[in-house]
Design a protein around this motif. Structure first.
Motif, mmCIF file in Angstrom:
data_model
loop_
_atom_site.group_PDB
_atom_site.id
_atom_site.type_symbol
_atom_site.label_atom_id
_atom_site.label_comp_id
_atom_site.label_asym_id
_atom_site.label_seq_id
_atom_site.Cartn_x
_atom_site.Cartn_y
_atom_site.Cartn_z
ATOM 1 N N THR A 83 0.868 -1.167 0.000
ATOM 2 C CA THR A 83 0.000 0.000 0.000
ATOM 3 C C THR A 83 0.910 1.224 0.000
ATOM 4 O O THR A 83 1.880 1.283 0.755
ATOM 5 N N VAL A 114 -9.039 7.541 -1.642
ATOM 6 C CA VAL A 114 -8.808 6.200 -1.105
ATOM 7 C C VAL A 114 -9.917 5.250 -1.544
ATOM 8 O O VAL A 114 -11.015 5.682 -1.894
ATOM 9 N N THR A 117 -13.212 1.982 2.616
ATOM 10 C CA THR A 117 -12.543 1.796 3.908
ATOM 11 C C THR A 117 -13.142 0.672 4.736
ATOM 12 O O THR A 117 -12.729 0.446 5.875
ATOM 13 N N VAL A 126 -5.944 2.182 5.378
ATOM 14 C CA VAL A 126 -5.897 3.635 5.475
ATOM 15 C C VAL A 126 -6.661 4.117 6.702
ATOM 16 O O VAL A 126 -6.189 4.991 7.443
ATOM 17 N N CYS A 167 -3.984 7.172 -1.600
ATOM 18 C CA CYS A 167 -3.361 6.042 -0.906
ATOM 19 C C CYS A 167 -4.130 4.780 -1.250
ATOM 20 O O CYS A 167 -5.317 4.654 -0.947
ATOM 21 N N THR A 168 -3.456 3.874 -1.927
ATOM 22 C CA THR A 168 -4.030 2.583 -2.276
ATOM 23 C C THR A 168 -2.882 1.646 -2.603
ATOM 24 O O THR A 168 -1.712 1.961 -2.355
ATOM 25 N N LEU A 185 4.559 3.648 2.399
ATOM 26 C CA LEU A 185 4.212 4.168 3.715
ATOM 27 C C LEU A 185 5.372 3.899 4.665
ATOM 28 O O LEU A 185 6.109 2.921 4.506
ATOM 29 N N CYS A 189 3.403 2.165 9.631
ATOM 30 C CA CYS A 189 2.167 2.387 8.868
ATOM 31 C C CYS A 189 2.134 1.551 7.594
ATOM 32 O O CYS A 189 1.169 1.614 6.831
#
Length: 235
Positions: A83, A114, A117, A126, A167-168, A185, A189
């Motif tokens: 990620t 994103v 979730t 995320v 962020c993916t 990341l 994280c």
């Protein structure tokens, strides 16, 4: 031409597309694929959507095998997917060395693109990262959530925000025109997810499904896997 039907996480869309001509030449089959959040794809299989093969996270494929929806003996690792962060093509890259840098980057952005979730691998992660960094409430209004990473990245590419980021999974970033992989990341994280493939127990074209898995995981496909963003599978 007969179609091989697959359900896959969005992480594998670019890889499958790159290998489809080879698969077609080898088997005479085309690939009819649906790509999206892994949780949503698993639910489609559970609901009986006709499927010959799946490409999902290792944990989810193992669960589907336990549920007798995937043939356990057919399961094979494709590779690890990180990620990562993305920016629009032409925007400055975001370099994050630690959690403090990532927190600062998130707070400085005016739009954060994103995937789902609740149902996607990257999106769930995320949400956890935002909570870990204590910025979930601060950035909630800036989150742009889409059904999967590919859709989120397409919207990032077309965003008119001043400082958007995404962020993916890295594979979805690399497979989208108009966005650029900005970096991994930071430690604490990070997330690297193993993706595996398997033949479904309801497969109409089980032999061809197995042929696809062998192609995806073959030594000859090492370069396409790397180009698509897959790291080497664990031995």
């Amino acid at each position: 031409m007969t179609n091989l039907k697959i359900l896959s996480g969005g992480a594998a869309q670019g890889l499958v597309a790159s290998l489809t001509p080879t698969f077609r030449a080898q088997t005479g089959f085309d690939i009819s694929g649906e790509f999206g959040a892994v949780g949503a794809m698993a639910e489609k299989l559970r609901k009986g959507v006709p499927t010959d093969a799946v490409i999902l996270t290792a944990a989810l494929v193992a669960k589907l095998a336990e549920e007798k929806l995937v043939v356990a003996a057919s399961v094979c690792d494709v590779g690890m997917v990180e990620t990562a962060l993305a920016v629009r093509k032409g925007d400055p890259l975001i370099k994050v060395r630690d959690e403090a840098d990532l927190r600062e980057a998130l707070l400085a952005s005016d739009a954060i693109f994103v995937p789902d979730t609740k149902a996607s691998t990257a999106g769930i992660h995320v949400a956890k990262v935002l909570a870990r960094l204590s910025v979930a409430d601060a950035v909630a209004a800036r989150l742009k959530i889409y059904p999967n990473g590919a859709t989120a990245m397409r919207h990032l590419a077309g965003s008119d925000a001043k400082r958007p980021i995404g962020c993916t999974q890295s594979t979805e970033i690399l497979n989208t025109e108009g966005v650029v992989l900005s970096g991994s990341l930071p430690i604490g994280c990070e997330l690297a997810t193993m993706y595996t493939a398997g033949v479904t127990t309801q497969a109409t074209n089980a032999a061809q499904a197995q042929a696809l898995i062998e192609l995806l995981t073959s030594a000859d496909a090492r370069e396409p896997r790397t180009r698509a963003g897959f790291l080497s599978a664990k031995k």
